[in-house]
Design a protein around this motif. Structure first.
Motif, mmCIF file in Angstrom:
data_model
loop_
_atom_site.group_PDB
_atom_site.id
_atom_site.type_symbol
_atom_site.label_atom_id
_atom_site.label_comp_id
_atom_site.label_asym_id
_atom_site.label_seq_id
_atom_site.Cartn_x
_atom_site.Cartn_y
_atom_site.Cartn_z
ATOM 1 N N GLU A 258 0.823 -1.204 0.000
ATOM 2 C CA GLU A 258 0.000 0.000 0.000
ATOM 3 C C GLU A 258 0.865 1.265 0.000
ATOM 4 O OE1 GLU A 258 -3.800 1.326 2.654
ATOM 5 O OE2 GLU A 258 -3.812 -0.491 1.426
ATOM 6 N N HIS A 259 1.937 1.253 0.821
ATOM 7 C CA HIS A 259 2.820 2.422 0.846
ATOM 8 C C HIS A 259 3.495 2.620 -0.513
ATOM 9 C CE1 HIS A 259 2.363 3.801 4.879
ATOM 10 N NE2 HIS A 259 2.719 2.655 5.429
ATOM 11 N N GLY A 260 3.896 1.510 -1.159
ATOM 12 C CA GLY A 260 4.522 1.603 -2.479
ATOM 13 C C GLY A 260 3.552 2.189 -3.489
ATOM 14 N N ASP A 261 2.317 1.687 -3.467
ATOM 15 C CA ASP A 261 1.296 2.183 -4.387
ATOM 16 C C ASP A 261 0.998 3.653 -4.132
ATOM 17 O OD1 ASP A 261 1.118 -0.182 -5.641
ATOM 18 O OD2 ASP A 261 -0.818 -0.783 -4.827
ATOM 19 N N GLN A 262 0.900 4.003 -2.846
ATOM 20 C CA GLN A 262 0.617 5.391 -2.490
ATOM 21 C C GLN A 262 1.670 6.323 -3.078
ATOM 22 O OE1 GLN A 262 0.387 5.336 1.742
ATOM 23 N NE2 GLN A 262 -1.845 5.274 1.771
ATOM 24 N N ALA A 263 2.943 5.892 -2.958
ATOM 25 C CA ALA A 263 4.045 6.736 -3.423
ATOM 26 C C ALA A 263 3.898 7.032 -4.912
ATOM 27 C CB ALA A 263 5.379 6.060 -3.141
ATOM 28 N N VAL A 264 3.505 6.007 -5.687
ATOM 29 C CA VAL A 264 3.339 6.210 -7.128
ATOM 30 C C VAL A 264 2.132 7.089 -7.415
ATOM 31 C CG1 VAL A 264 2.875 5.075 -9.324
ATOM 32 C CG2 VAL A 264 4.384 3.993 -7.676
ATOM 33 N N LEU A 265 1.011 6.758 -6.777
ATOM 34 C CA LEU A 265 -0.242 7.442 -7.082
ATOM 35 C C LEU A 265 -0.230 8.894 -6.615
ATOM 36 C CD1 LEU A 265 -2.649 4.534 -6.111
ATOM 37 C CD2 LEU A 265 -2.161 5.339 -8.417
ATOM 38 N N ALA A 266 0.399 9.131 -5.454
ATOM 39 C CA ALA A 266 0.390 10.482 -4.890
ATOM 40 C C ALA A 266 1.006 11.488 -5.853
ATOM 41 C CB ALA A 266 1.140 10.507 -3.562
ATOM 42 N N ALA A 268 0.608 11.749 -8.853
ATOM 43 C CA ALA A 268 -0.349 12.206 -9.857
ATOM 44 C C ALA A 268 -1.632 12.694 -9.175
ATOM 45 C CB ALA A 268 -0.660 11.092 -10.845
ATOM 46 N N GLY A 269 -1.542 12.911 -7.851
ATOM 47 C CA GLY A 269 -2.703 13.414 -7.122
ATOM 48 C C GLY A 269 -3.818 12.397 -7.004
ATOM 49 N N LEU A 270 -3.450 11.096 -6.999
ATOM 50 C CA LEU A 270 -4.447 10.037 -6.879
ATOM 51 C C LEU A 270 -4.281 9.336 -5.535
ATOM 52 C CD1 LEU A 270 -3.722 8.619 -10.429
ATOM 53 C CD2 LEU A 270 -5.775 9.865 -9.793
ATOM 54 N N SER A 271 -5.278 8.562 -5.112
ATOM 55 C CA SER A 271 -5.138 7.820 -3.868
ATOM 56 C C SER A 271 -5.338 6.334 -4.119
ATOM 57 C CB SER A 271 -6.126 8.327 -2.819
ATOM 58 O OG SER A 271 -7.276 7.537 -2.822
ATOM 59 N N VAL A 272 -4.924 5.514 -3.158
ATOM 60 C CA VAL A 272 -4.998 4.059 -3.286
ATOM 61 C C VAL A 272 -6.446 3.602 -3.481
ATOM 62 C CG1 VAL A 272 -4.397 1.868 -2.195
ATOM 63 C CG2 VAL A 272 -2.999 3.870 -1.796
ATOM 64 N N VAL B 252 10.170 -12.608 -0.628
ATOM 65 C CA VAL B 252 9.042 -12.034 -1.359
ATOM 66 C C VAL B 252 8.817 -10.576 -0.943
ATOM 67 C CG1 VAL B 252 6.559 -12.197 -1.735
ATOM 68 C CG2 VAL B 252 7.948 -14.267 -1.705
ATOM 69 N N VAL B 253 8.993 -10.300 0.353
ATOM 70 C CA VAL B 253 8.871 -8.926 0.841
ATOM 71 C C VAL B 253 9.874 -8.032 0.110
ATOM 72 C CG1 VAL B 253 9.328 -7.451 2.840
ATOM 73 C CG2 VAL B 253 7.896 -9.473 3.098
ATOM 74 N N ASP B 254 11.091 -8.531 -0.072
ATOM 75 C CA ASP B 254 12.095 -7.751 -0.798
ATOM 76 C C ASP B 254 11.666 -7.495 -2.244
ATOM 77 O OD1 ASP B 254 13.617 -7.728 1.473
ATOM 78 O OD2 ASP B 254 14.920 -9.379 0.870
ATOM 79 N N VAL B 255 11.057 -8.516 -2.863
ATOM 80 C CA VAL B 255 10.588 -8.359 -4.244
ATOM 81 C C VAL B 255 9.513 -7.274 -4.317
ATOM 82 C CG1 VAL B 255 9.294 -9.471 -6.122
ATOM 83 C CG2 VAL B 255 11.148 -10.703 -4.978
ATOM 84 N N ILE B 256 8.567 -7.317 -3.381
ATOM 85 C CA ILE B 256 7.474 -6.336 -3.384
ATOM 86 C C ILE B 256 8.024 -4.934 -3.193
ATOM 87 C CG2 ILE B 256 5.418 -5.536 -2.159
ATOM 88 C CD1 ILE B 256 4.850 -8.496 -1.520
ATOM 89 N N ARG B 257 8.922 -4.782 -2.223
ATOM 90 C CA ARG B 257 9.520 -3.469 -1.965
ATOM 91 C C ARG B 257 10.276 -2.981 -3.199
ATOM 92 N NH1 ARG B 257 9.441 0.727 1.476
ATOM 93 N NH2 ARG B 257 9.592 -0.584 3.308
ATOM 94 N N GLU B 258 11.045 -3.888 -3.804
ATOM 95 C CA GLU B 258 11.858 -3.488 -4.942
ATOM 96 C C GLU B 258 10.985 -3.084 -6.134
ATOM 97 O OE1 GLU B 258 15.713 -5.484 -7.049
ATOM 98 O OE2 GLU B 258 15.684 -5.002 -4.933
ATOM 99 N N HIS B 259 9.917 -3.859 -6.384
ATOM 100 C CA HIS B 259 9.035 -3.498 -7.496
ATOM 101 C C HIS B 259 8.356 -2.156 -7.231
ATOM 102 C CE1 HIS B 259 9.513 -6.815 -10.142
ATOM 103 N NE2 HIS B 259 9.149 -7.731 -9.264
ATOM 104 N N GLY B 260 7.964 -1.917 -5.980
ATOM 105 C CA GLY B 260 7.336 -0.647 -5.624
ATOM 106 C C GLY B 260 8.296 0.508 -5.848
ATOM 107 N N ASP B 261 9.535 0.339 -5.373
ATOM 108 C CA ASP B 261 10.540 1.377 -5.547
ATOM 109 C C ASP B 261 10.830 1.622 -7.019
ATOM 110 O OD1 ASP B 261 10.740 1.765 -2.894
ATOM 111 O OD2 ASP B 261 12.694 0.826 -2.621
ATOM 112 N N GLN B 262 10.928 0.534 -7.776
ATOM 113 C CA GLN B 262 11.194 0.662 -9.206
ATOM 114 C C GLN B 262 10.131 1.497 -9.890
ATOM 115 O OE1 GLN B 262 11.478 -3.341 -10.555
ATOM 116 N NE2 GLN B 262 13.712 -3.376 -10.482
ATOM 117 N N ALA B 263 8.874 1.245 -9.514
ATOM 118 C CA ALA B 263 7.773 1.953 -10.155
ATOM 119 C C ALA B 263 7.908 3.459 -9.937
ATOM 120 C CB ALA B 263 6.430 1.459 -9.605
ATOM 121 N N THR B 340 -3.635 3.389 -15.227
ATOM 122 C CA THR B 340 -3.606 2.293 -16.196
ATOM 123 C C THR B 340 -2.411 1.375 -15.945
ATOM 124 O OG1 THR B 340 -4.595 3.788 -17.809
ATOM 125 C CG2 THR B 340 -3.705 1.732 -18.648
ATOM 126 N N ILE B 341 -1.236 1.962 -15.698
ATOM 127 C CA ILE B 341 -0.044 1.142 -15.428
ATOM 128 C C ILE B 341 -0.289 0.274 -14.195
ATOM 129 C CG2 ILE B 341 2.374 1.218 -14.690
ATOM 130 C CD1 ILE B 341 2.727 3.714 -16.379
#
Lengths: 451, 451
Positions: A258-266, A268-272, B252-263, B340-341
């Motif tokens: 959720e934190h990872g998604d938030q970082a991306v969405l925020a 663009a002014g979007l929320s989870v 798996v936690v590392d994978v999730i974190r890494e994919h989030g950071d990458q995004a 969309t992404i």
């Protein structure tokens, strides 16, 4: 249930959408019957709003509670809105107290009242306990199901106790060792318990160095500790080290995602909770605010340009080239901003090393400014056959990229101190700065030296 | 080791940086001695390059291998570069085969040769097995340490076997049940083992519905399954369902974190391995490429504007207002692109529902276009006292925001099909489109109707 990406079979989402198109409710019912509640939740997320409600009707009552728990908040609201309060109560009642606590904030008042009424005294107390902590703290993450034993007993006694208990809480990798006051004194891994001589006492084989959390520790810190120490479960304690509950890694995985998604969405002014299939009016409203904020920054940029109308009227080449200066500053600044926000979140940038980071970013900004300023100067000189124009755009670009680097580091540090999420506000503020400095420096220098 | 955020104590990073400033190596050694390898890794991440190498010298040899494993790739390269090959071999040799496999790609060839030489035949075979799978697949994620038993034995036999074995692999929550051909037939939770009658046979209490992965399943799908089914460990099998190894949730936690950071990072042209304290020259080089790509898009925009020099020279107000049209399109498009992404990554957008998403985004783009076009038209009309100018900028904005919505949905879907990461290329492509259409529509309409 092998996850083998068999391309021969259609994926369940395509199957569902096909069945919805055909209107073959029997097929849908059949498809849903075989699926895990989390898979059903995933299907609902990928189904357009009207068809989503049709599908939801076909989900079997006994697992509806679990599906509600797994869907995102936006989708959950839609589903709950479509159910009568009686059906909601039925769905929620199947869940554990901790799970009910997660849903409660999203439920209509009359449903909450009815659920509280159906719980026995003990469960109501448990619910009160869980609800007393904010959602984004260790207390809000914890569940109350756990096994504790005293350190004076033998492993044989522990084994007998566990066998009598029968089913252990999900994801149990260790049991917690407490003293007579319920204070945490250690933990005993199930693997240790299984691999040790049963005559030994708990005290001799337990781990005394347990990673534990205070109930008000932010969930971000909990996630960082789980990641760093490879935890599967960890106890939550009060200020006197009395054990309150435990956190399991599956909830932590959700926090990290959720934190990872938030970082991306925020950015663009979007929320989870923005649902890709929310109604057009709702989505338009959600996004309009951000566009409005950006319009203000665009007007500020225009207002700056407006001050140079005379300069522009004398030399239109300036209007042609001016977006380049602003855009390169914006991009360079975004790079610094992104790295700084990440460093702050990971805790690798602190007050003590911030000056080094600033210095380094200024140098990178300057160097990249020089490199690309030369390229732009060359192109501008040949395009408009004017060396002075080339020199001026080069100087403006270098100035703007250094400003961008400085803003990229300082903005998130400042916003963080003010308690404002830098992922959300940082981008807007940065763009405003790089636009203003970009237009001001280029048109300003041109006004003084060129026109 | 309570994570209680006690503000009274300085955090270890500030302590380390202070000690480095004072040059008190004894304090640093003392600080490091108490820390978990993962904590030391975290400190190294937050220490500027020159001081990082000083600190690394003071890390005790026996845990250096584990620290190398925990740091990010950029930092790891710096540390390894600073060590002589003998020291690297010593550090790496302390690790398990699976861990060695993770480090091997980052090591100099002579070190790899020496390490292979020091391993016994069995370990070398294990290493070969692990290295034969790409890093970002289930096979690359798995480790080989696991416990398997046959389904015909009684729980009593299993308990005796585990006790004789002594230490079970880390994070073991279940043991895997195999037939005579080492084919996976089920799993037995330790909690079930502990809670059941010991006279029962494995076959009667085991779980036959095990989530397992093929060795070539992408790590993204592994992570999604761990999240969805709340897994702690899962077996990896070959095409004949023979068990090869197991994946544990900490990886798996590392994978999730890494994919989030990458995004997040990819949107600014950065990678996960960009170290905030990398040398200025290295960072400048890493970031220059992205800025170069953006410069090309900026030149394309300028080239479009350049076609309207005559129009601009007749009416400078156009130059003042033109960034507004481009910027609003860019922002609206980014919102659609981001959603969309994310939908593609989560699997909630597929070919079957894409048309609905496109239709919805077009409507939102149109509506938000109309709303903000009215505001901009009003301001422009009063600012420059020209109603026609207001009408033209409004029409240009609506056109650009609808284009932006269309591009925001179609670009990532197309890039995905072409195997290009939409997080990286999508933003650049989108900005180019919204800039070009923004300038073209506004200046074009003005050229026809206004000047």
């Amino acid at each position: 249930m092998s996850q083998d990406n068999n391309k021969g079979n259609a994926d369940p989402l395509s199957e569902l959408l096909e069945a919805l198109k055909q209107g073959s409710l029997g097929d849908i019912r059949h498809l849903l019957a075989d699926l895990h509640p989390a898979d059903i939740a995933h299907l609902l997320e990928g189904t357009p709003l009207d068809q989503r409600l049709v599908t939801w009707e076909l989900v079997q009552a006994p697992i509806r509670g679990e599906v509600l728990l797994e869907v995102s908040e936006g989708v959950r609201d839609d589903l709950i809105e479509a159910m009568d309060s009686h059906a909601v109560v039925d769905a929620v009642r199947q869940l554990d107290t901790d799970e009910i606590a997660d849903l409660l904030p999203d439920l209509p008042d009359e449903v909450v009242a009815e659920i509280l009424f159906t719980l026995d005294r003990e469960d109501r107390q448990r619910l009160d306990t869980v609800l007393s902590y904010p959602e984004d703290t260790a207390g809000g993450l914890m569940n109350l199901d756990m096994v504790t034993v005293r350190d004076s007993v033998s492993l044989e006694v522990v084994l007998r106790y566990l066998r009598r208990r029968g089913d252990l809480p999900e994801s149990t990798d260790k049991i917690f060792i407490v003293d007579w006051n319920n204070r945490l004194v250690g933990s005993l891994q199930l693997t240790t318990l299984l691999g040790s001589d049963v005559k030994k006492r708990v005290h001799d084989v337990m781990n005394q160095d347990v990673v534990s959390f205070q109930s008000m520790t932010p969930d971000r810190d909990v996630a960082a500790a789980f990641e760093r120490y490879n935890l599967i479960t960890a106890p939550v304690v009060d200020v006197e080290n009395r054990i309150l509950g435990r956190i399991t890694v599956d909830d932590v995985v959700d926090v990290i995602r959720e934190h990872g998604d938030q970082a991306v969405l925020a950015r663009a002014g979007l929320s989870v909770d923005d649902d890709i299939f929310a109604s057009v009016s709702e989505s338009t409203r959600n996004r309009a605010l951000w566009l409005g904020v950006n319009l203000i920054t665009a007007f500020i940029a225009s207002w700056v340009i407006g001050h140079f109308e005379t300069t522009l009227s004398k030399m239109v080449a300036l209007a042609v080239l001016m977006p380049i200066v602003a855009s390169m500053g914006g991009n360079a600044g975004t790079q610094t901003l992104t790295l700084t926000i990440r460093g702050l979140a990971l805790g690798t940038i602190t007050g003590a090393n911030a000056p080094k980071v600033i210095k380094k970013e200024l140098m990178i900004g300057g160097l990249n400014g020089i490199i690309w300023a030369l390229v732009v100067a060359l192109v501008a000189t040949f395009w408009f056959d004017d060396i002075l124009l080339g020199v001026i755009i080069a100087v403006a670009m270098i100035l703007n990229m250094i400003t961008a680097a400085l803003a990229g580091v300082l903005l998130p540090i400042m916003l963080n101190r003010l308690g404002i999420d830098p992922a959300l506000a940082g981008t807007v503020a940065l763009t405003t700065i790089t636009d203003v400095i970009g237009f001001l420096s280029f048109l300003g220098l041109a006004a003084v030296f060129l026109v």
